[in-house]
Design a protein around this motif. Structure first.
Motif, PDB file in Angstrom:
ATOM      1  N   LEU A 141      55.528  33.074 -45.298  1.00 16.73           N
ATOM      2  CA  LEU A 141      55.548  31.919 -44.393  1.00 16.73           C
ATOM      3  C   LEU A 141      54.589  32.160 -43.231  1.00 16.73           C
ATOM      4  N   PHE A 145      50.907  30.281 -42.131  1.00 16.56           N
ATOM      5  CA  PHE A 145      50.497  29.791 -40.808  1.00 16.56           C
ATOM      6  C   PHE A 145      49.130  30.368 -40.442  1.00 16.56           C
ATOM      7  N   LEU A 264      56.494  23.659 -52.983  1.00 14.13           N
ATOM      8  CA  LEU A 264      57.887  23.533 -53.397  1.00 14.13           C
ATOM      9  C   LEU A 264      57.997  23.198 -54.887  1.00 14.13           C
ATOM     10  N   ILE A 277      65.549  33.403 -58.963  1.00 16.98           N
ATOM     11  CA  ILE A 277      65.012  33.694 -57.637  1.00 16.98           C
ATOM     12  C   ILE A 277      65.607  34.984 -57.085  1.00 16.98           C
ATOM     13  N   VAL A 320      68.162  20.315 -59.230  1.00 15.64           N
ATOM     14  CA  VAL A 320      69.514  20.860 -59.022  1.00 15.64           C
ATOM     15  C   VAL A 320      70.259  20.909 -60.344  1.00 15.64           C
TER      16      VAL A 320
ATOM     17  N   ILE B  81      70.441  29.744 -46.347  1.00 12.75           N
ATOM     18  CA  ILE B  81      69.238  29.200 -45.725  1.00 12.75           C
ATOM     19  C   ILE B  81      69.208  27.730 -46.110  1.00 12.75           C
ATOM     20  N   ILE B 138      68.623  28.726 -51.656  1.00 15.17           N
ATOM     21  CA  ILE B 138      67.228  28.376 -51.383  1.00 15.17           C
ATOM     22  C   ILE B 138      66.749  27.320 -52.380  1.00 15.17           C
ATOM     23  N   VAL B 139      67.205  27.425 -53.632  1.00 14.77           N
ATOM     24  CA  VAL B 139      66.792  26.451 -54.658  1.00 14.77           C
ATOM     25  C   VAL B 139      67.480  25.110 -54.425  1.00 14.77           C
ATOM     26  N   VAL B 140      68.796  25.160 -54.153  1.00 20.17           N
ATOM     27  CA  VAL B 140      69.539  23.907 -53.956  1.00 20.17           C
ATOM     28  C   VAL B 140      68.966  23.129 -52.779  1.00 20.17           C
ATOM     29  N   LEU B 142      66.118  23.425 -51.354  1.00 22.78           N
ATOM     30  CA  LEU B 142      64.742  23.015 -51.660  1.00 22.78           C
ATOM     31  C   LEU B 142      64.751  21.691 -52.433  1.00 22.78           C
ATOM     32  N   LEU B 262      60.113  24.691 -41.982  1.00 23.24           N
ATOM     33  CA  LEU B 262      59.566  26.045 -41.944  1.00 23.24           C
ATOM     34  C   LEU B 262      59.479  26.545 -40.504  1.00 23.24           C
ATOM     35  N   VAL B 265      62.767  27.961 -39.590  1.00 24.67           N
ATOM     36  CA  VAL B 265      62.984  29.304 -40.144  1.00 24.67           C
ATOM     37  C   VAL B 265      62.278  30.337 -39.263  1.00 24.67           C
ATOM     38  N   LEU B 275      67.894  37.391 -41.327  1.00 24.44           N
ATOM     39  CA  LEU B 275      67.900  36.567 -42.533  1.00 24.44           C
ATOM     40  C   LEU B 275      68.956  37.042 -43.523  1.00 24.44           C
TER      41      LEU B 275
END
Lengths: 333, 334
Positions: A141, A145, A264, A277, A320, B81, B138-140, B142, B262, B265, B275
């Motif tokens: 991340l 930036f 994403l 993940i 989902v 998150i 994180i997936v959900v 997202l 972001l 975060v 985290l």
């Protein structure tokens, strides 16, 4: 556990819950291809005659940049990480090439500069994650930036020089043999073969899985995680740069935020493809199909005339649902 | 926790020791605050005209991100998150703006309450999905960020709508002394009241418990699923506050408002919230947001390319986390 026992008692019946679970768990690409087939049938039903070889070519062409970016995520996710900097690196690479069009040396110099910049970014990310043990989410991340800011500065520096998407990239990204087989496969096939070979046939690939599965066990067995991670993030940045070249050619746009909206979906493609993940599980075969599925879904929804909003909602809901289905069937309970 | 609170109270007999302990526990936030103060002095030094307008502008510009950072802090403390905060902000922002356009002030009160409830529901949906599907958060979140962003676009295709005047007056301008921005008061009130109440409650305790060790929390009788849904719902509530603050400060609704997710975060990590979960508070992230915003202002004062501010933010983020991790490795806590 009880399920397995029951299956054994049931004998040779293969159409059991456990068999299906095993199929999903071990060969996710088969149900995924099934889903892709269903989506194609649905596309054909709602728009008769739309499914043709040309349509297939367009789908593949649209999926190539996403599939390469999703490859970065697959590699990173197998080690338990994630690479949120692929969008910034890809945009930066495509943009840098475009700014070199009218300078001496032309776009090949730009290509080299972009690759060097991407490698540097990947190196720093890898050192941060591997040596300083910064959480990959934060590290990538932060790096996105940094890259975005520097690309913006570069934009101001080079704004007088003029530029444009070089015709060679346009050819690579958007042209096809006989309007069917896209030339971007010239880039994608080697990339895909490389990733598949790395993951399946090399010790390095096994190290990636080992670190993601159990970092402590991997360390105790002598794996040098920092070397593996630095290589991983450099590789990921190079792949992102390549995706950026193709995407710039495909869209005929050079912008420092071009690929941001693909970050994403690239994670989503890897997740749909069955890569966990949490690390240690997954592969590139599923990811490629996942990228195709996402491309077909968004094309299907836009051909139905749904507004962008509905597309996004369905997109999210599908991710989902698929992820939940995976977790259900692969849960070791 | 009751035991710890008890110890703190007994230690209150020796105020200096209690103060020292409090300072040690909040070392990171206090350090950030000191850095922020130094940065303010530095700003005044390089730009002598920086004063009332600057402070007012700073307060109003950081309000949405500060609330978003608190929202993210809550869910990160609980070990999760939420990548859908920006989308929830956009959705609550446009719902509020489109409902309030041309309506009476009394109706606007109903809208504000309704939008806050909407935020709670959105967050609870996120939480319920995380708990029920067992897909990594994180997936959900997202995926849900697509859903909420799509809903925002359905409500309002292009920036539009309006805001009740009292809502704008609530955050714009000073209160009493010209140095005290209303936005700051609002922020302190919202965060102070809710966060204080949550920290004192059983749910607040379970929030930290599931964040630091889920299994241990489960074995001590915490209903992990319920606590998680609660954490996400609270995050949704704060995202709704952030969305409303956007409506109030801009006067309109924008379905594509900024990259708050972001940024939140980043602010949370800089604000000393781990985290990994279970550590940190709401105060640090807010100060981190202030510092990042002031740095951006300073870079324009110094005639530096403002785009470098984005890079600087990334470098600060990486640098701070690197140093923090190095300290942890030194102390032998991986």
């Amino acid at each position: 556990m009880t399920e397995t026992v029951r299956t054994e008692r049931a004998g040779a019946r293969w159409l059991t819950v456990a068999a299906w679970r095993g199929l999903f768990r071990d060969r996710p690409i088969i149900p995924l291809l099934g889903l892709l087939g269903v989506l194609m049938v649905v596309s054909e039903l709602v728009r008769p005659g739309i499914v043709s070889t040309q349509w297939l070519g367009a789908m593949v062409r649209g999926a190539v940049p996403l599939a390469i970016l999703a490859g970065c995520q697959t590699l990173a996710m197998i080690t338990g990480g994630i690479d949120l900097s692929v969008g910034a690196v890809a945009s930066m690479s495509g943009f840098v090439v475009a700014t070199f069009v009218s300078s001496p040396g032309g776009w090949p110099v730009g290509l080299a500069v972009a690759l060097v910049a991407a490698i540097l970014a990947g190196l720093v990310t890898g050192i941060g994650v591997g040596v300083f043990r910064v959480h990959p989410l934060i590290m990538t991340l932060g790096m996105s930036f940094v890259v975005l800011g520097l690309a913006n500065v570069w934009q101001l520096v080079k704004v007088q020089a003029g530029g444009g998407v070089p015709p060679e990239l346009r050819w690579l990204g958007s042209a096809s043999v006989a309007e069917i087989v896209p030339y971007s496969l010239l880039v994608f096939v080697p990339v895909a073969v490389l990733i598949l070979l790395i993951l399946r046939r090399t010790g390095y690939g096994r190290l990636l899985y080992a670190i993601g599965d159990n970092p402590i066990a991997a360390r105790l067995s002598g794996a040098r995680a920092w070397q593996v991670l630095i290589t991983l993030y450099v590789l990921s940045a190079v792949l992102a740069a390549i995706a950026g070249f193709v995407l710039t050619g495909l869209t005929n746009v050079a912008s420092v935020t071009l690929a941001d909206s693909a970050v994403l979906p690239s994670v989503a493609a890897a997740v749909i493809g069955g890569t966990s993940i949490m690390g240690g599980r997954g592969g590139y075969g599923g990811t490629m199909v996942g990228a195709l599925i996402l491309t077909v879904i968004s094309s299907l929804l836009s051909s139905l005339g749904y507004p962008e909003a509905v597309r996004q909602v369905l997109f999210g809901a599908i991710i989902v649902a698929v992820a939940a289905a995976y977790t259900r069937v692969t849960a070791e309970a | 926790m009751t035991a710890t609170a008890g110890t703190v109270e007994t230690a209150g007999a020796q105020p200096t020791e209690a103060l020292a302990r409090w300072a040690r526990r909040n070392a990171w936030s206090l350090g950030l605050l000191a850095f922020f103060a130094a940065l303010l002095v530095f700003t005044k030094f390089i730009q002598p005209s920086y004063g009332v307008t600057g402070v007012q502008g700073l307060a109003i510009s950081v309000l949405p991100l500060a609330l978003a950072a608190v929202a993210q802090a809550i869910v990160v403390i609980s070990g999760g998150i939420d990548l859908s905060i920006g989308s929830m902000m956009a959705l609550t922002n446009v719902v509020a703006a489109s409902l309030m356009l041309g309506r009476s002030d009394e109706f606007a009160v109903v809208v504000v309450v309704g939008v806050l409830l909407l935020g709670l529901v959105l967050g609870a949906v996120n939480g319920a999905l995380v708990v029920l599907t067992r897909v990594p958060d994180i997936v959900v979140t997202l995926a849900m960020s697509f859903v909420w962003a799509g809903c925002a676009l359905l409500v309002l295709k292009t920036p539009g709508g309006g805001s009740a005047q009292w809502l704008k007056d609530l955050v714009l301008g000073p209160l009493g002394n010209e140095w005290i921005p209303k936005a700051a008061i609002v922020l302190v009130l919202i965060v102070g009241l809710i966060w204080w109440a949550v920290r004192r409650s059983r749910f607040g305790l379970s929030l930290y418990a599931i964040g630091s060790n889920q299994l241990a929390a489960f074995r001590s009788g915490v209903s992990v699923g319920r606590a998680k849904v609660f954490a996400y719902a609270l995050t949704g509530l704060f995202a709704a506050f952030a969305g409303l603050s956007l409506t109030a400060s801009t006067g309109i609704g924008n379905p594509l408002s900024g990259s708050y997710t972001l940024q939140s975060v980043a602010a949370v990590v800089l604000g000393g919230v781990s985290l990994a979960g279970g550590r940190g508070g709401a105060f640090g992230p807010i100060v981190a947001v202030l510092i990042l915003a002031l740095l951006r202002t300073d870079m324009t004062f110094l005639n530096l390319n403002p785009n470098l501010a984005t890079s600087a933010q990334g470098i600060i983020l990486i640098g701070v986390v690197m140093v923090g991790t190095l300290f942890q490795i030194r102390r032998g806590r991986p």
